[in-house]
Design an enzyme around this catalytic site. Structure first.
Site, PDB file in Angstrom:
ATOM      1  CD  GLU A  38      -2.668   1.526   0.164  1.00 27.06           C
ATOM      2  OE1 GLU A  38      -2.372   2.525  -0.522  1.00 27.06           O
ATOM      3  OE2 GLU A  38      -3.597   0.772  -0.143  1.00 27.06           O
ATOM      4  CG  ASP A  55      -7.267   3.600  -6.704  1.00 29.99           C
ATOM      5  OD1 ASP A  55      -8.042   3.955  -5.800  1.00 29.99           O
ATOM      6  OD2 ASP A  55      -6.041   3.457  -6.536  1.00 29.99           O
ATOM      7  CE  LYS A  82     -12.872  12.853 -15.178  1.00 32.65           C
ATOM      8  NZ  LYS A  82     -12.152  14.121 -14.976  1.00 32.65           N
ATOM      9  CG  ASP A 106     -17.755  -0.467  -5.783  1.00 39.01           C
ATOM     10  OD1 ASP A 106     -16.841  -0.181  -6.587  1.00 39.01           O
ATOM     11  OD2 ASP A 106     -18.088   0.284  -4.841  1.00 39.01           O
ATOM     12  CB  THR A 159     -14.535  -3.414   3.430  1.00 43.83           C
ATOM     13  OG1 THR A 159     -14.944  -3.021   2.121  1.00 43.83           O
ATOM     14  CG2 THR A 159     -13.569  -4.570   3.357  1.00 43.83           C
ATOM     15  CE  LYS A 160     -15.466   1.386   9.402  1.00 42.58           C
ATOM     16  NZ  LYS A 160     -14.243   2.024   9.854  1.00 42.58           N
ATOM     17  CG  PHE A 161     -14.306   0.849  -0.418  1.00 46.46           C
ATOM     18  CD1 PHE A 161     -13.931   2.160  -0.646  1.00 46.46           C
ATOM     19  CD2 PHE A 161     -14.385  -0.027  -1.499  1.00 46.46           C
ATOM     20  CE1 PHE A 161     -13.650   2.592  -1.921  1.00 46.46           C
ATOM     21  CE2 PHE A 161     -14.105   0.401  -2.766  1.00 46.46           C
ATOM     22  CZ  PHE A 161     -13.735   1.712  -2.980  1.00 46.46           C
ATOM     23  CD  GLU A 162     -17.997  -5.942  -0.391  1.00 51.20           C
ATOM     24  OE1 GLU A 162     -16.995  -6.129   0.350  1.00 51.20           O
ATOM     25  OE2 GLU A 162     -18.538  -6.845  -1.045  1.00 51.20           O
TER      26      GLU A 162
HETATM   27  C1  SAM Z   1      -9.925   2.153  -3.799  1.00 50.59           C
HETATM   28  S1  SAM Z   1      -8.714   1.715  -2.632  1.00 50.59           S
HETATM   29  C2  SAM Z   1      -9.315   0.159  -1.999  1.00 50.59           C
HETATM   30  C3  SAM Z   1      -8.668  -0.224  -0.711  1.00 50.59           C
HETATM   31  C4  SAM Z   1      -9.043  -1.569  -0.094  1.00 50.59           C
HETATM   32  N1  SAM Z   1      -8.592  -2.695  -0.909  1.00 50.59           N
HETATM   33  C5  SAM Z   1     -10.512  -1.690   0.176  1.00 50.59           C
HETATM   34  O1  SAM Z   1     -11.139  -2.613  -0.318  1.00 50.59           O
HETATM   35  O2  SAM Z   1     -11.033  -0.864   0.928  1.00 50.59           O
HETATM   36  C6  SAM Z   1      -7.322   1.217  -3.633  1.00 50.59           C
HETATM   37  C7  SAM Z   1      -6.009   1.300  -2.884  1.00 50.59           C
HETATM   38  O3  SAM Z   1      -4.988   0.740  -3.697  1.00 50.59           O
HETATM   39  C8  SAM Z   1      -3.781   1.464  -3.484  1.00 50.59           C
HETATM   40  N2  SAM Z   1      -2.933   1.211  -4.654  1.00 50.59           N
HETATM   41  C9  SAM Z   1      -3.224   1.467  -5.940  1.00 50.59           C
HETATM   42  N3  SAM Z   1      -2.231   1.075  -6.754  1.00 50.59           N
HETATM   43  C10 SAM Z   1      -1.283   0.550  -5.939  1.00 50.59           C
HETATM   44  C11 SAM Z   1       0.004  -0.018  -6.207  1.00 50.59           C
HETATM   45  N4  SAM Z   1       0.469  -0.110  -7.448  1.00 50.59           N
HETATM   46  N5  SAM Z   1       0.728  -0.447  -5.165  1.00 50.59           N
HETATM   47  C12 SAM Z   1       0.243  -0.337  -3.892  1.00 50.59           C
HETATM   48  N6  SAM Z   1      -0.957   0.183  -3.594  1.00 50.59           N
HETATM   49  C13 SAM Z   1      -1.706   0.633  -4.607  1.00 50.59           C
HETATM   50  C14 SAM Z   1      -4.253   2.892  -3.308  1.00 50.59           C
HETATM   51  O4  SAM Z   1      -3.313   3.666  -2.584  1.00 50.59           O
HETATM   52  C15 SAM Z   1      -5.568   2.703  -2.553  1.00 50.59           C
HETATM   53  O5  SAM Z   1      -5.381   2.807  -1.160  1.00 50.59           O
END
Ligand code: SAM
Length: 257
Positions: free
Chosen positions: A112, A162, A166, A198, A235-238
């Protein structure tokens, strides 16, 4: 580690980026985005006192520094021998901590780039006495390219990456052909890639890209999308996504023997 401050936490990933290499080219060279996969924007975020304490006290035990050299996984896990699962982008580490607890025999190497997230997972490790997680606070693309031996991983978790909504930013999505081939090459035979999202267009892209990778086979060939494996918590996010009426799609592909 420096706290990044390029964009605010509130911006959806991708909404702050240059539209094309020309938009921010300063010296005629192509923008770095177009040279390698850069799947994240470092977000600003406050590291709480508790997270800072966790960094100081637990960082030396659970952080694996990034170095462009092969990592001795057994040594990194303090001599614990076990299957290794790589997690890419654990966010605040809620699901990561849960999964490490329900799968205690598995070693989880978790990448992360968001510093408060790293602090949050360190804090959970302390609070829940978790011993089977190590954190690399670095871009997972580099970690795979330089630290991990092909054919060694038992699994890869990519949960709610992520979405890069776009169209012009779609190329920053993690799940794309070249990177998936790399991930598959790093799995041992029978190892798996588990993705969840999602965002339906990304789910469709995942299905297409994972399905086209000859090293992999879909564990849910009839439906494409897999039932949510029991180890992955909501998760909360989900939950937030579900409340907004979004679906959630899990995909589980295995490396062919
Ligand atoms: C939308 S968040 C989802 C976080 C978590 N998996 C969740 O379900 O709540 C995506 C995370 O991936 C991390 N991330 C994206 N590309 C990454 C990479 N190449 N290496 C490490 N982390 C990465 C971002 O910093 C971000 O915190």
């Amino acid at each position: 580690m420096n706290i990044p401050d390029t964009v605010s936490n509130d911006l959806p990933p991708g909404d702050d980026l240059p539209a094309s290499p020309e938009d921010d080219a300063t010296d005629g060279k192509p923008h770095p985005l177009h040279r390698r996969l850069k799947s994240f924007v470092k977000r600003a975020g406050r590291t709480t006192d508790g997270q800072a304490r966790a960094f100081a006290e637990l960082g030396p035990l659970f952080l694996v520094p990034y170095t462009p050299e092969r990592l001795d996984l057994t040594a990194a896990f303090g001599g614990r021998v076990g299957p290794t699962v790589l997690e890419i982008g654990f966010g605040m580490g809620e699901a990561t901590a849960h999964i490490a607890t329900v799968l205690p025999e598995t070693n989880f190497l978790c990448c992360e780039v968001h510093e408060p997230g790293v602090g949050a997972l360190l804090k959970r490790i302390g609070e829940q006495s978790i011993s089977n997680i190590r954190i690399c606070a670095h871009d997972a693309v580099d970690v795979i390219d330089h630290m991990l031996q092909p054919g060694t991983l038992a699994g890869v978790h990519v949960f709610f990456p992520d979405p890069w909504h776009k169209k012009r930013h779609n190329k920053r999505r993690l799940i794309q052909p070249e990177f998936v081939t790399k991930l598959a090459q790093h799995l041992r035979p029978g190892g798996y890639i588990h993705c969840a999202t999602d965002w339906q267009p990304y789910a469709e892209q995942m299905l297409e890209v994972l399905g086209a990778e000859p090293l992999l086979r879909n564990t849910a060939p009839d439906t494409g999308y897999a039932p949510k494996p029991a180890y992955r918590p909501l998760t909360k996010f989900e939950n937030r996504g579900l409340k907004l009426g979004h679906g959630v799609w899990d995909l589980v592909f295995e490396k062919r023997a």
